[in-house]
Scaffold this motif. Structure first.
Motif, short mmCIF file in Angstrom:
data_model
loop_
_atom_site.label_atom_id
_atom_site.label_comp_id
_atom_site.label_asym_id
_atom_site.label_seq_id
_atom_site.Cartn_x
_atom_site.Cartn_y
_atom_site.Cartn_z
N PRO A 167 -43.32 -167.73 57.12
CA PRO A 167 -42.54 -168.47 56.20
C PRO A 167 -41.02 -168.59 56.99
O PRO A 167 -40.61 -167.64 57.19
CB PRO A 167 -42.32 -167.21 54.90
CG PRO A 167 -42.65 -166.16 55.47
CD PRO A 167 -43.51 -166.07 56.70
N LEU A 184 -32.54 -170.23 53.94
CA LEU A 184 -31.53 -171.04 54.40
C LEU A 184 -30.75 -170.48 55.26
O LEU A 184 -29.90 -171.25 56.16
CB LEU A 184 -30.50 -171.13 53.13
CG LEU A 184 -31.08 -171.84 51.79
CD1 LEU A 184 -30.38 -171.70 50.64
CD2 LEU A 184 -31.67 -173.10 52.18
N THR A 192 -28.42 -168.15 55.92
CA THR A 192 -26.72 -168.17 55.16
C THR A 192 -26.13 -167.62 56.26
O THR A 192 -24.84 -167.70 56.38
CB THR A 192 -26.62 -168.15 53.67
OG1 THR A 192 -27.18 -166.83 53.34
CG2 THR A 192 -27.17 -169.20 52.98
N ARG A 193 -26.81 -166.33 56.42
CA ARG A 193 -25.92 -165.61 57.27
C ARG A 193 -25.60 -165.86 58.65
O ARG A 193 -24.86 -165.19 59.49
CB ARG A 193 -26.78 -163.86 57.43
CG ARG A 193 -26.56 -163.09 56.28
CD ARG A 193 -27.60 -161.92 56.32
NE ARG A 193 -28.94 -162.47 55.95
CZ ARG A 193 -29.97 -161.60 56.33
NH1 ARG A 193 -29.78 -160.08 56.66
NH2 ARG A 193 -31.29 -162.00 56.29
N LYS A 214 -32.77 -171.31 61.60
CA LYS A 214 -32.58 -169.87 62.04
C LYS A 214 -33.55 -169.61 62.92
O LYS A 214 -33.30 -168.87 63.99
CB LYS A 214 -32.48 -168.89 60.91
CG LYS A 214 -32.32 -167.62 61.28
CD LYS A 214 -32.13 -166.61 60.26
CE LYS A 214 -33.55 -166.24 59.21
NZ LYS A 214 -33.22 -165.39 58.22
N GLN A 228 -42.10 -175.48 51.43
CA GLN A 228 -41.64 -174.92 50.35
C GLN A 228 -40.37 -175.69 49.88
O GLN A 228 -39.40 -175.95 50.44
CB GLN A 228 -41.31 -173.46 50.61
CG GLN A 228 -40.68 -172.61 49.24
CD GLN A 228 -40.19 -171.25 49.69
OE1 GLN A 228 -39.56 -171.22 50.62
NE2 GLN A 228 -40.12 -170.48 48.76
N GLY A 280 -37.96 -167.69 46.85
CA GLY A 280 -38.22 -166.34 47.49
C GLY A 280 -39.37 -166.23 48.43
O GLY A 280 -40.23 -167.16 48.51
P1 UTP Z 1 -34.24 -163.84 54.29
O1 UTP Z 1 -34.08 -162.89 53.21
O2 UTP Z 1 -33.93 -163.56 55.96
O3 UTP Z 1 -33.64 -165.10 53.97
O4 UTP Z 1 -35.82 -164.53 54.52
P2 UTP Z 1 -32.94 -166.39 54.87
O5 UTP Z 1 -32.73 -167.30 53.91
O6 UTP Z 1 -33.82 -166.74 55.92
O7 UTP Z 1 -31.57 -165.64 55.57
P3 UTP Z 1 -30.16 -165.44 55.00
O8 UTP Z 1 -30.35 -164.22 54.12
O9 UTP Z 1 -29.74 -166.56 54.05
O10 UTP Z 1 -29.19 -165.30 56.02
C1 UTP Z 1 -36.76 -163.77 54.97
C2 UTP Z 1 -37.73 -164.76 55.42
O11 UTP Z 1 -38.36 -165.18 54.47
C3 UTP Z 1 -38.37 -166.65 54.54
C4 UTP Z 1 -37.36 -166.96 55.50
O12 UTP Z 1 -37.16 -168.10 56.07
C5 UTP Z 1 -37.18 -165.67 56.53
O13 UTP Z 1 -38.53 -165.91 57.52
N1 UTP Z 1 -37.92 -167.16 53.16
C6 UTP Z 1 -37.47 -166.60 52.25
C7 UTP Z 1 -38.66 -168.59 52.90
O14 UTP Z 1 -39.43 -168.89 53.68
N2 UTP Z 1 -38.34 -169.08 51.63
C8 UTP Z 1 -37.72 -168.28 50.71
O15 UTP Z 1 -37.54 -168.64 49.50
C9 UTP Z 1 -36.98 -167.10 51.03
#
Ligand code: UTP
Length: 288
Positions: A10, A14, A16-17, A27, A104, A109
């Motif tokens: 996955p 986003l 965001t961090r 990312k 997605q 999530g």
């Molecule tokens: P994270 O919790 O690290 O979220 O997701 P994120 O969006 O990548 O980063 P932040 O927190 O905003 O900085 C963990 C993993 O799950 C995937 C993310 O791409 C990452 O590999 N994920 C998370 C999805 O594919 N879809 C989602 O809806 C949520």
């Protein structure tokens, strides 16, 4: 027992961090030394015997498809200049159709992201790798999990001990028995308050799952943080499917956090013969 030959990665989050770096760039394309996170994840999957990979992408993630494709202009230029080493590096990507992509459409999530791969997984066991969780190890983390899977089957996650005050950041196991390497779990809680956490054994971003998990993901129930959680769906299968946590060998880096990402860059650079001494020197100068 069916062998695990499929993996779902996955990458629709986003990030965001890491803003503003991730405003236009996924990312998962951030490099550890000189290779993007996503490439490490794919190499770890292939080293573990995975033949077919699905990336769950989203808007703005097309760069990853380009990364695993020919770059004709670049290749031609490198060829003309006799830069054969670099040419070999840019041509390292899996065969066509080894990687599939689906979107997605909303980041609802991790559980929802995995649900998007239901037709790809079909009736087979499958692995999940979160590319922003990296394990620096002699034998890849997923390969170690495959060894455990061949012994106990069912659902397996990679686990590590975390400080009790951090349990509200992770999925935490409720342990039934534990031989120090494999912990058999009777329960699983997503992000429990430290006072309520059944243990301090936390899940990191590596899973081997049975397809039965989709029956629960189909319900699309939101859990902690209003997101559809993968751990909630795994918890629903506990009565029917054995569930183990494997304490992997190696050092884990949470590259979804800035400090983890920087630590990973340093650690991976120090493993590289071509740069370890320069990096060590630079670090000692910074620390002085
Ligand atoms: P994270 O919790 O690290 O979220 O997701 P994120 O969006 O990548 O980063 P932040 O927190 O905003 O900085 C963990 C993993 O799950 C995937 C993310 O791409 C990452 O590999 N994920 C998370 C999805 O594919 N879809 C989602 O809806 C949520």
């Amino acid at each position: 027992m069916k062998a695990v030959r499929k993996a779902v990665l996955p990458v629709a989050g986003l990030g965001t961090r890491f803003l503003p770096a991730t405003k236009c760039m996924p990312k998962e394309m951030l490099p550890i030394v000189d290779k993007p996170l996503i490439q490490y994840a794919i190499e770890e999957a292939q080293a573990a015997g995975i033949a077919s990979i699905m990336l769950i992408t989203g808007r703005g993630k097309n760069l990853m498809e380009d990364h695993f494709d020919h770059a004709f202009e670049l290749e031609r230029t490198l060829e003309l200049r006799g830069r054969l080493k670099e040419l070999e590096i840019v041509r390292q990507f899996p065969e066509p159709s080894t990687i599939k992509y689906t979107r997605q459409q909303q980041a609802l999530g991790l559980g929802h992201a995995i649900w998007c791969a239901r037709d790809f997984v079909n009736d087979d066991p499958f692995a999940v790798i979160l590319p922003d969780d990296m394990v620096l190890a002699e034998r890849g983390c997923l390969s170690q999990m495959m060894d455990a899977y061949n012994d106990v089957g069912g659902n397996i996650v990679a686990v590590t001990e975390v400080p009790r005050e951090h349990t509200n950041r992770y999925g935490i196991l409720d342990v039934e028995s534990d031989d120090g390497r494999l912990a058999k779990a009777r329960g699983l809680v997503e992000k429990p308050d430290p006072a309520d956490a059944p243990s301090t054994l936390s899940i990191i971003g590596r899973y081997i799952l049975q397809p039965g998990v989709f029956a629960h993901l189909d319900k699309k129930q939101a859990g902690a943080g209003g997101e559809i959680q993968l751990t909630d769906a795994i918890a629903e299968t506990l009565d029917s499917t054995p569930f183990h946590g494997l304490r992997y060998e190696g050092r884990r880096f949470d590259c979804g956090s800035k400090s983890g990402f920087i630590a990973a860059n340093v650690a991976y650079a120090l493993e590289r013969e071509d740069m370890a001494s320069d990096v060590r020197l630079a670090l000692s100068e910074i620390m002085d």
